[in-house]
Write a protein that holds these residues in place. Structure first.
Motif, PDB file in Angstrom:
ATOM      1  N   VAL A   1       5.482  -6.800  13.855  1.00  0.00           N
ATOM      2  CA  VAL A   1       4.805  -5.899  14.787  1.00  0.00           C
ATOM      3  C   VAL A   1       3.752  -5.154  13.971  1.00  0.00           C
ATOM      4  O   VAL A   1       4.083  -4.515  12.962  1.00  0.00           O
ATOM      5  CB  VAL A   1       5.783  -4.911  15.433  1.00  0.00           C
ATOM      6  N   VAL A   2       2.495  -5.247  14.379  1.00  0.00           N
ATOM      7  CA  VAL A   2       1.384  -4.795  13.543  1.00  0.00           C
ATOM      8  C   VAL A   2       0.544  -3.764  14.284  1.00  0.00           C
ATOM      9  O   VAL A   2       0.189  -3.954  15.455  1.00  0.00           O
ATOM     10  CB  VAL A   2       0.489  -5.988  13.143  1.00  0.00           C
ATOM     11  N   ALA A   3       0.207  -2.681  13.604  1.00  0.00           N
ATOM     12  CA  ALA A   3      -0.762  -1.700  14.092  1.00  0.00           C
ATOM     13  C   ALA A   3      -1.943  -1.702  13.135  1.00  0.00           C
ATOM     14  O   ALA A   3      -1.747  -1.730  11.913  1.00  0.00           O
ATOM     15  CB  ALA A   3      -0.145  -0.305  14.167  1.00  0.00           C
ATOM     16  N   ARG A   4      -3.169  -1.676  13.672  1.00  0.00           N
ATOM     17  CA  ARG A   4      -4.327  -1.729  12.792  1.00  0.00           C
ATOM     18  C   ARG A   4      -5.505  -1.010  13.408  1.00  0.00           C
ATOM     19  O   ARG A   4      -5.580  -0.812  14.630  1.00  0.00           O
ATOM     20  CB  ARG A   4      -4.700  -3.177  12.480  1.00  0.00           C
ATOM     21  N   GLY A   5      -6.432  -0.584  12.559  1.00  0.00           N
ATOM     22  CA  GLY A   5      -7.636   0.084  13.024  1.00  0.00           C
ATOM     23  C   GLY A   5      -8.763  -0.129  12.037  1.00  0.00           C
ATOM     24  O   GLY A   5      -8.538  -0.438  10.856  1.00  0.00           O
ATOM     25  N   ASP A   6     -10.004   0.000  12.511  1.00  0.00           N
ATOM     26  CA  ASP A   6     -11.150  -0.152  11.624  1.00  0.00           C
ATOM     27  C   ASP A   6     -12.330   0.638  12.157  1.00  0.00           C
ATOM     28  O   ASP A   6     -12.404   0.986  13.338  1.00  0.00           O
ATOM     29  CB  ASP A   6     -11.518  -1.632  11.470  1.00  0.00           C
ATOM     30  N   VAL A   7     -13.266   0.934  11.248  1.00  0.00           N
ATOM     31  CA  VAL A   7     -14.483   1.643  11.586  1.00  0.00           C
ATOM     32  C   VAL A   7     -15.630   1.000  10.819  1.00  0.00           C
ATOM     33  O   VAL A   7     -15.444   0.542   9.679  1.00  0.00           O
ATOM     34  CB  VAL A   7     -14.357   3.149  11.247  1.00  0.00           C
ATOM     35  N   GLU A   8     -16.807   0.924  11.434  1.00  0.00           N
ATOM     36  CA  GLU A   8     -17.959   0.313  10.781  1.00  0.00           C
ATOM     37  C   GLU A   8     -19.234   1.038  11.189  1.00  0.00           C
ATOM     38  O   GLU A   8     -19.393   1.447  12.347  1.00  0.00           O
ATOM     39  CB  GLU A   8     -18.061  -1.173  11.144  1.00  0.00           C
ATOM     40  N   TRP A   9     -20.130   1.176  10.218  1.00  0.00           N
ATOM     41  CA  TRP A   9     -21.441   1.791  10.441  1.00  0.00           C
ATOM     42  C   TRP A   9     -22.500   0.862   9.860  1.00  0.00           C
ATOM     43  O   TRP A   9     -22.515   0.600   8.662  1.00  0.00           O
ATOM     44  CB  TRP A   9     -21.498   3.158   9.779  1.00  0.00           C
ATOM     45  N   ARG A  10     -23.370   0.347  10.708  1.00  0.00           N
ATOM     46  CA  ARG A  10     -24.393  -0.626  10.305  1.00  0.00           C
ATOM     47  C   ARG A  10     -25.777  -0.041  10.570  1.00  0.00           C
ATOM     48  O   ARG A  10     -26.080   0.381  11.685  1.00  0.00           O
ATOM     49  CB  ARG A  10     -24.209  -1.932  11.073  1.00  0.00           C
TER      50      ARG A  10
ATOM     51  N   GLY B   1       2.425  -3.043   9.150  1.00  0.00           N
ATOM     52  CA  GLY B   1       3.250  -4.055   9.781  1.00  0.00           C
ATOM     53  C   GLY B   1       4.721  -3.867   9.473  1.00  0.00           C
ATOM     54  O   GLY B   1       5.087  -3.551   8.338  1.00  0.00           O
ATOM     55  N   ALA B   2       5.557  -4.007  10.490  1.00  0.00           N
ATOM     56  CA  ALA B   2       7.004  -4.064  10.307  1.00  0.00           C
ATOM     57  C   ALA B   2       7.409  -5.525  10.441  1.00  0.00           C
ATOM     58  O   ALA B   2       7.298  -6.108  11.521  1.00  0.00           O
ATOM     59  CB  ALA B   2       7.719  -3.212  11.347  1.00  0.00           C
ATOM     60  N   LEU B   3       7.825  -6.154   9.337  1.00  0.00           N
ATOM     61  CA  LEU B   3       8.182  -7.562   9.303  1.00  0.00           C
ATOM     62  C   LEU B   3       9.675  -7.690   9.566  1.00  0.00           C
ATOM     63  O   LEU B   3      10.510  -7.296   8.738  1.00  0.00           O
ATOM     64  CB  LEU B   3       7.806  -8.183   7.961  1.00  0.00           C
TER      65      LEU B   3
ATOM     66  N   ALA C   1       4.852  -3.273   5.511  1.00  0.00           N
ATOM     67  CA  ALA C   1       3.624  -3.601   4.795  1.00  0.00           C
ATOM     68  C   ALA C   1       2.542  -2.614   5.205  1.00  0.00           C
ATOM     69  O   ALA C   1       2.274  -2.435   6.393  1.00  0.00           O
ATOM     70  CB  ALA C   1       3.190  -5.032   5.105  1.00  0.00           C
ATOM     71  N   LEU C   2       1.939  -1.966   4.225  1.00  0.00           N
ATOM     72  CA  LEU C   2       0.859  -1.014   4.465  1.00  0.00           C
ATOM     73  C   LEU C   2      -0.365  -1.479   3.690  1.00  0.00           C
ATOM     74  O   LEU C   2      -0.265  -1.822   2.500  1.00  0.00           O
ATOM     75  CB  LEU C   2       1.277   0.379   3.999  1.00  0.00           C
ATOM     76  N   GLN C   3      -1.524  -1.530   4.337  1.00  0.00           N
ATOM     77  CA  GLN C   3      -2.726  -2.016   3.678  1.00  0.00           C
ATOM     78  C   GLN C   3      -3.947  -1.209   4.094  1.00  0.00           C
ATOM     79  O   GLN C   3      -4.014  -0.678   5.203  1.00  0.00           O
ATOM     80  CB  GLN C   3      -2.952  -3.499   3.993  1.00  0.00           C
ATOM     81  N   GLY C   4      -4.907  -1.104   3.173  1.00  0.00           N
ATOM     82  CA  GLY C   4      -6.145  -0.404   3.453  1.00  0.00           C
ATOM     83  C   GLY C   4      -7.278  -1.009   2.644  1.00  0.00           C
ATOM     84  O   GLY C   4      -7.063  -1.568   1.564  1.00  0.00           O
TER      85      GLY C   4
ATOM     86  N   VAL D   1      -2.709  -3.131  -1.027  1.00  0.00           N
ATOM     87  CA  VAL D   1      -1.584  -3.492  -0.160  1.00  0.00           C
ATOM     88  C   VAL D   1      -0.293  -3.011  -0.810  1.00  0.00           C
ATOM     89  O   VAL D   1      -0.116  -3.126  -2.023  1.00  0.00           O
ATOM     90  CB  VAL D   1      -1.521  -5.020   0.056  1.00  0.00           C
ATOM     91  N   MET D   2       0.603  -2.468   0.004  1.00  0.00           N
ATOM     92  CA  MET D   2       1.940  -2.091  -0.458  1.00  0.00           C
ATOM     93  C   MET D   2       2.978  -2.800   0.399  1.00  0.00           C
ATOM     94  O   MET D   2       2.940  -2.706   1.629  1.00  0.00           O
ATOM     95  CB  MET D   2       2.139  -0.575  -0.366  1.00  0.00           C
ATOM     96  N   ILE D   3       3.882  -3.539  -0.251  1.00  0.00           N
ATOM     97  CA  ILE D   3       4.996  -4.208   0.420  1.00  0.00           C
ATOM     98  C   ILE D   3       6.270  -3.461   0.054  1.00  0.00           C
ATOM     99  O   ILE D   3       6.604  -3.332  -1.122  1.00  0.00           O
ATOM    100  CB  ILE D   3       5.107  -5.686   0.002  1.00  0.00           C
TER     101      ILE D   3
END
Length: 310
Positions: free
Chosen positions: A185-194, A207-209, A224-227, A248-250
């Motif tokens: 089960v994964v939660a994610r977000g992102d931001v971008e400036w162009r 993510g919860a694996l 799992a935590l990633q940025g 990434v942290m597992i």
């Protein structure tokens, strides 16, 4: 002579005479389990677009002693507009599917766990800004393979090895796509400036694996935590040159497993022609457990991807 290396929750023992490493997925078959899409380097375009598809192929040459294996990693990613409630808000469907193949002293091809998710967001087209966030799930397709029958060193060993190095090629990013015997089960977000001469962005994921039983064996949930953050210069409108840094942290929840961190740097070059794009990137792992990319035992990978925004 044996060379022993640890890949996160996976131990690799490589004999110089043959492929023969022993991938001890104790996290899956004992007390715990290690167990979006494409790691972003910028997705906004100068023209208005609502959907995106991309295919990707990665390559890595693994060599320890006299053992040599060629690793290939094909992937597919897509984002499709589901709804646009207002001029500045939207809802997208995300899909991702990553595989891994090996050839050489041993050969195997394994499809990973397909991902489906939904992200909602808002954009400011005039100022080239977008932010998104959402949830997704993976399906445990890796449970269909019989790699674990007969124990860790059975006939399916090369398949396990192939999936493990497939994850290393991505610096453990989106680990839930290639780690076997789980659904996530994964939660994610992102931001971008162009803007005209540059592109900046960042993304995070959690993510919860959840372990999926295989022949009576199960384990504990792993987190799992990633940025990541990236920046690119645009010397001309059709070209972006930049780099991405990711961490990434597992963290297994079982008492007998330690957390593991992964760092990687990803230089990239992207060409944009009309609605299409082509990108090349180099994934450089920076430290243990994958080692520094260009040390004798370090792991790296090159990727070429292409697709279209429409």
């Amino acid at each position: 002579m044996n060379v022993v290396r640890r890949f996160g929750g996976t131990m690799v023992i490589a004999r110089s005479q043959a492929l023969a490493p022993a991938l001890l997925f104790a996290s899956v078959l004992a007390s715990s389990t290690l167990a979006h899409a494409q790691a972003s380097t910028g997705e906004l375009r100068d023209h208005e677009s609502t959907s995106r598809i991309a295919v990707e192929l990665g390559y890595y040459h693994w060599s320890v002693g006299m053992s040599e294996v060629e690793l290939f990693q094909p992937s597919f990613y897509g984002s499709f507009r589901l709804a646009a409630p207002t001029e500045t808000t939207f809802v997208d469907l995300d899909v991702a599917w990553r595989a891994a193949g090996s050839a050489g002293d041993g050969s195997a091809f394994r499809a990973g766990n397909p991902y489906v998710g939904v992200r909602a967001g808002m954009h400011d087209r005039e100022n080239g800004f977008r932010v998104r966030g959402g949830l997704g799930l993976t399906a445990p397709l890796t449970n269909l393979y019989d790699d674990y029958r007969g124990g860790l060193l059975g006939d399916g060993f090369v398949g396990i090895f192939t999936l493990a190095l497939g994850g290393a090629m991505q610096g453990a990013w989106d680990a839930w796509l290639t780690v076997p015997l789980n659904m996530a089960v994964v939660a994610r977000g992102d931001v971008e400036w162009r803007q005209e001469y540059f592109d900046l962005g960042a993304e995070v994921g959690f993510g919860a694996l959840l372990p999926v039983e295989y022949e009576g064996q199960t384990g504990d949930t792993t987190l799992a935590l990633q940025g990541a953050a990236w920046a690119a210069g645009r010397p001309i409108p059709e070209l972006a040159i930049g780099a991405r840094f990711q961490a990434v942290m597992i963290a297994p929840t079982g008492e007998d497993m330690d957390s593991e961190g992964y760092l990687a740097l990803v230089p990239f070059v992207r060409g944009e022609i009309g609605a299409g794009f082509v990108e090349g990137r180099l994934v450089m792992n920076l430290d243990d457990p994958y080692g520094f990319a260009f040390d004798d035992e370090g792991i790296w990978a090159v990727y070429v991807s292409g697709g279209a925004d429409f």
